[in-house]
Design a protein around this motif. Structure first.
Motif, mmCIF file in Angstrom:
data_model
loop_
_atom_site.group_PDB
_atom_site.id
_atom_site.type_symbol
_atom_site.label_atom_id
_atom_site.label_comp_id
_atom_site.label_asym_id
_atom_site.label_seq_id
_atom_site.Cartn_x
_atom_site.Cartn_y
_atom_site.Cartn_z
ATOM 1 N N VAL A 68 131.943 26.840 -9.116
ATOM 2 C CA VAL A 68 131.046 27.971 -9.361
ATOM 3 C C VAL A 68 131.550 28.821 -10.523
ATOM 4 C CG1 VAL A 68 130.045 30.068 -8.358
ATOM 5 C CG2 VAL A 68 130.264 28.013 -6.962
ATOM 6 N N ARG A 69 132.838 29.168 -10.491
ATOM 7 C CA ARG A 69 133.375 30.063 -11.517
ATOM 8 C C ARG A 69 133.968 29.336 -12.713
ATOM 9 N NH1 ARG A 69 136.824 34.367 -8.399
ATOM 10 N NH2 ARG A 69 136.923 35.286 -10.480
ATOM 11 N N GLY A 70 134.144 28.022 -12.621
ATOM 12 C CA GLY A 70 134.578 27.229 -13.765
ATOM 13 C C GLY A 70 136.062 27.259 -14.071
ATOM 14 N N PHE A 71 136.903 27.578 -13.079
ATOM 15 C CA PHE A 71 138.344 27.588 -13.300
ATOM 16 C C PHE A 71 138.849 26.155 -13.474
ATOM 17 C CE2 PHE A 71 140.207 31.738 -11.521
ATOM 18 C CZ PHE A 71 139.088 32.468 -11.854
ATOM 19 N N LYS A 72 139.873 25.991 -14.273
ATOM 20 C CA LYS A 72 140.601 24.722 -14.339
ATOM 21 C C LYS A 72 141.415 24.607 -13.048
ATOM 22 C CE LYS A 72 139.863 23.862 -18.820
ATOM 23 N NZ LYS A 72 138.741 23.058 -19.128
ATOM 24 N N ILE A 73 141.834 23.396 -12.706
ATOM 25 C CA ILE A 73 142.575 23.168 -11.458
ATOM 26 C C ILE A 73 143.833 24.029 -11.407
ATOM 27 C CG2 ILE A 73 143.877 21.443 -10.122
ATOM 28 C CD1 ILE A 73 140.904 21.031 -9.862
ATOM 29 N N ALA A 75 144.530 26.806 -12.976
ATOM 30 C CA ALA A 75 144.186 28.225 -12.852
ATOM 31 C C ALA A 75 143.732 28.553 -11.429
ATOM 32 C CB ALA A 75 143.108 28.598 -13.855
ATOM 33 N N ALA A 76 142.969 27.665 -10.826
ATOM 34 C CA ALA A 76 142.519 27.878 -9.443
ATOM 35 C C ALA A 76 143.715 27.868 -8.493
ATOM 36 C CB ALA A 76 141.519 26.807 -9.045
ATOM 37 N N ARG A 77 144.640 26.936 -8.698
ATOM 38 C CA ARG A 77 145.843 26.866 -7.862
ATOM 39 C C ARG A 77 146.648 28.153 -7.996
ATOM 40 N NH1 ARG A 77 148.802 23.200 -10.385
ATOM 41 N NH2 ARG A 77 147.369 21.549 -9.856
ATOM 42 N N LYS A 78 146.805 28.629 -9.239
ATOM 43 C CA LYS A 78 147.553 29.862 -9.489
ATOM 44 C C LYS A 78 146.870 31.046 -8.816
ATOM 45 C CE LYS A 78 149.395 32.669 -13.242
ATOM 46 N NZ LYS A 78 149.503 32.856 -14.684
ATOM 47 N N MET A 79 145.555 31.114 -8.931
ATOM 48 C CA MET A 79 144.796 32.202 -8.314
ATOM 49 C C MET A 79 144.989 32.217 -6.802
ATOM 50 S SD MET A 79 142.646 34.691 -8.673
ATOM 51 C CE MET A 79 140.963 35.187 -8.817
ATOM 52 N N LEU A 80 144.927 31.050 -6.186
ATOM 53 C CA LEU A 80 145.088 30.976 -4.731
ATOM 54 C C LEU A 80 146.511 31.333 -4.314
ATOM 55 C CD1 LEU A 80 142.984 27.818 -3.859
ATOM 56 C CD2 LEU A 80 142.462 30.193 -3.327
ATOM 57 N N ASN A 81 147.492 30.961 -5.124
ATOM 58 C CA ASN A 81 148.881 31.275 -4.790
ATOM 59 C C ASN A 81 149.201 32.751 -4.982
ATOM 60 O OD1 ASN A 81 149.578 28.672 -4.041
ATOM 61 N ND2 ASN A 81 150.214 28.104 -6.097
ATOM 62 N N GLU A 82 148.650 33.357 -6.030
ATOM 63 C CA GLU A 82 149.014 34.730 -6.363
ATOM 64 C C GLU A 82 148.084 35.777 -5.759
ATOM 65 O OE1 GLU A 82 149.266 34.923 -10.605
ATOM 66 O OE2 GLU A 82 151.034 33.610 -10.665
ATOM 67 N N ASN A 83 146.824 35.452 -5.574
ATOM 68 C CA ASN A 83 145.862 36.450 -5.117
ATOM 69 C C ASN A 83 144.819 35.827 -4.195
ATOM 70 O OD1 ASN A 83 144.415 38.784 -4.821
ATOM 71 N ND2 ASN A 83 143.580 38.809 -6.886
ATOM 72 N N ARG A 84 145.274 35.276 -3.102
ATOM 73 C CA ARG A 84 144.363 34.616 -2.157
ATOM 74 C C ARG A 84 143.313 35.587 -1.604
ATOM 75 N NH1 ARG A 84 143.795 30.111 0.548
ATOM 76 N NH2 ARG A 84 145.665 29.232 -0.334
ATOM 77 N N ASP A 85 143.738 36.800 -1.264
ATOM 78 C CA ASP A 85 142.788 37.778 -0.716
ATOM 79 C C ASP A 85 141.686 38.095 -1.718
ATOM 80 O OD1 ASP A 85 144.126 37.946 1.690
ATOM 81 O OD2 ASP A 85 145.319 39.685 1.088
ATOM 82 N N GLY A 86 142.072 38.280 -2.971
ATOM 83 C CA GLY A 86 141.080 38.551 -4.005
ATOM 84 C C GLY A 86 140.121 37.391 -4.178
#
Length: 115
Positions: A68-73, A75-86
């Motif tokens: 949906v948001r077009g993140f690379k894998i 970047a998505a992994r980093k987002m989930l690791n650093e800011n899962r709640d967000g």
């Protein structure tokens, strides 16, 4: 005493069912399992994947970030690791907005058919 008051009584879902929920290939789900360490469905003795509701929520987050948001894998992994709640809150907001958009489109079709 009522037995199972929840609508969904199913505990495990097959990879085919989960792939159909998100309209993706089964191979994509297997790929995401390798790329995202939090996604670990239960496997039976003959290596058949069994997804729980928790696994499906993980996939929903990954799907939202990647598809949906077009993140690379990475970047998505980093987002989930650093800011899962967000990421969870963002996915929830996007789902609500998409549902609202669909509802508004339906209303517009109905109004257009009246004229």
């Amino acid at each position: 005493m009522p037995v199972g008051t929840e609508k969904n009584l199913k505990v495990y879902y097959s990879i085919r069912e989960v792939a159909a929920m998100f309209d993706v290939n089964e191979s994509l789900l297997r790929y995401w399992e390798r790329e995202f360490p939090h996604l670990k469905p239960k496997t039976s003795g003959n290596k058949v994947r069994q997804y729980t509701e928790k696994d499906i929520e993980q996939i929903r987050l990954i799907y939202n970030l990647v598809k949906v948001r077009g993140f690379k894998i990475a970047a998505a992994r980093k987002m989930l690791n650093e800011n899962r709640d967000g990421a969870e809150k963002s996915a929830e907001v996007i789902e609500r907005l998409m549902a609202l958009r669909d509802e508004l489109q339906q209303m517009k079709k109905q109004l257009d058919s009246l004229t």
